[in-house]
Design an enzyme around this catalytic site. Structure first.
Site, PDB file in Angstrom:
ATOM      1  N   GLY A  79       0.819  -1.210   0.000  1.00 30.12           N
ATOM      2  CA  GLY A  79       0.000   0.000   0.000  1.00 30.12           C
ATOM      3  C   GLY A  79       0.851   1.258   0.000  1.00 30.12           C
ATOM      4  O   GLY A  79       0.522   2.247  -0.674  1.00 30.12           O
ATOM      5  N   ARG A 132       0.959   4.163  -3.078  1.00 25.84           N
ATOM      6  CA  ARG A 132       0.769   5.609  -2.930  1.00 25.84           C
ATOM      7  C   ARG A 132       2.027   6.383  -3.321  1.00 25.84           C
ATOM      8  O   ARG A 132       1.942   7.436  -3.946  1.00 25.84           O
ATOM      9  CB  ARG A 132       0.370   5.936  -1.482  1.00 25.84           C
ATOM     10  N   ASP A 148      -5.538 -11.400   1.737  1.00 20.35           N
ATOM     11  CA  ASP A 148      -5.771 -11.284   3.179  1.00 20.35           C
ATOM     12  C   ASP A 148      -6.831 -12.268   3.652  1.00 20.35           C
ATOM     13  O   ASP A 148      -6.646 -13.000   4.626  1.00 20.35           O
ATOM     14  CB  ASP A 148      -6.217  -9.864   3.539  1.00 20.35           C
TER      15      ASP A 148
END
Length: 225
Positions: free
Chosen positions: A57, A61, A78
């Site tokens: 993540g 970004r 997950d």
């Protein structure tokens, strides 16, 4: 002539966070293949895979490589990895219904949340600013708090798997007896149990909130018909 600045299917598949996602899948496959023969290595691989959930993540970004495919890959990885571990724990511990219920709650709450997000037209399932629950807003609004709760769940499950000595263990006995083995381990269990309890509360709130959104969508659709 094709515009090289525009992403193609191949470039999105090869985004750095997505490559990390593939590595996570690989690590989980290896981890579960050796889980009973090498419990220590399983625990390390499983935990590293989980930590990579936050790393991909960050890269997404940082490199401006956020993608729908990556988000779905991330969530599916997950859910499947946690589901597999909960199924294994249900075969080791009694009562097994505890772990199967946690599995059902985890899948149901996330499925309802994703579907209700689609119905309401929100860009992300983490957009819960309009929720009436302060805990729900805190969970999705504070990355550190959410990370603590998620890590707590996975660490608790890893500890339970690692401590099991047979396939007919009582989960409550194992947690209580760990206090005699190591005070540090017991304190860690208390800490992660708190985070785990908050996460399960969030799952229940999420399930109810998302179900309400689905029902409200049905009501509005019928009123417009």
């Amino acid at each position: 002539m094709a515009d090289k600045s525009k992403p193609t299917m191949s470039t999105i598949y090869l985004y750095v966070p997505n490559i990390i996602g593939y590595i996570r899948v690989l690590m989980n496959c290896v981890a579960f293949a050796i889980c009973f023969s090498h419990k220590g290595l399983f625990s390390v691989l499983y935990f590293i895979s989980f930590v990579c959930d936050g790393i991909d993540g960050w890269f997404a970004r940082k490199l401006n490589q956020v993608s729908t495919f990556g988000a779905v890959l991330d969530m599916v990885t997950d859910r499947i990895s946690t589901a597999c571990l909960l199924v294994i724990l249900s075969q080791i511990y009694r009562p097994s219904l505890v772990f199967l219920s946690l599995l059902a709650l985890d899948i149901a709450s996330h499925w309802f949340q994703m579907y209700s997000t689609f119905l309401t037209g929100k860009a992300s399932h983490k957009d819960v600013k309009d929720s009436s629950s302060w805990l729900f807003r805190l969970y999705y609004g504070n990355r550190m708090f959410m990370a603590f709760c998620c890590v707590s769940c996975e660490v608790l499950y890893i500890i339970l798997f690692y401590l099991a000595k047979s396939r007919t263990e009582d989960v409550f006995d194992v947690l209580l007896s760990s206090r005699k083995q190591s005070l540090a381990l017991f304190l860690l269990e208390v800490l992660v149990l708190f985070g785990w309890a908050v996460k399960q509360t969030i799952n229940i709130i999420q399930l109810k909130t998302a179900a309400d959104a689905c029902v409200l969508h049905d009501i509005n659709r019928k009123q417009k018909a």
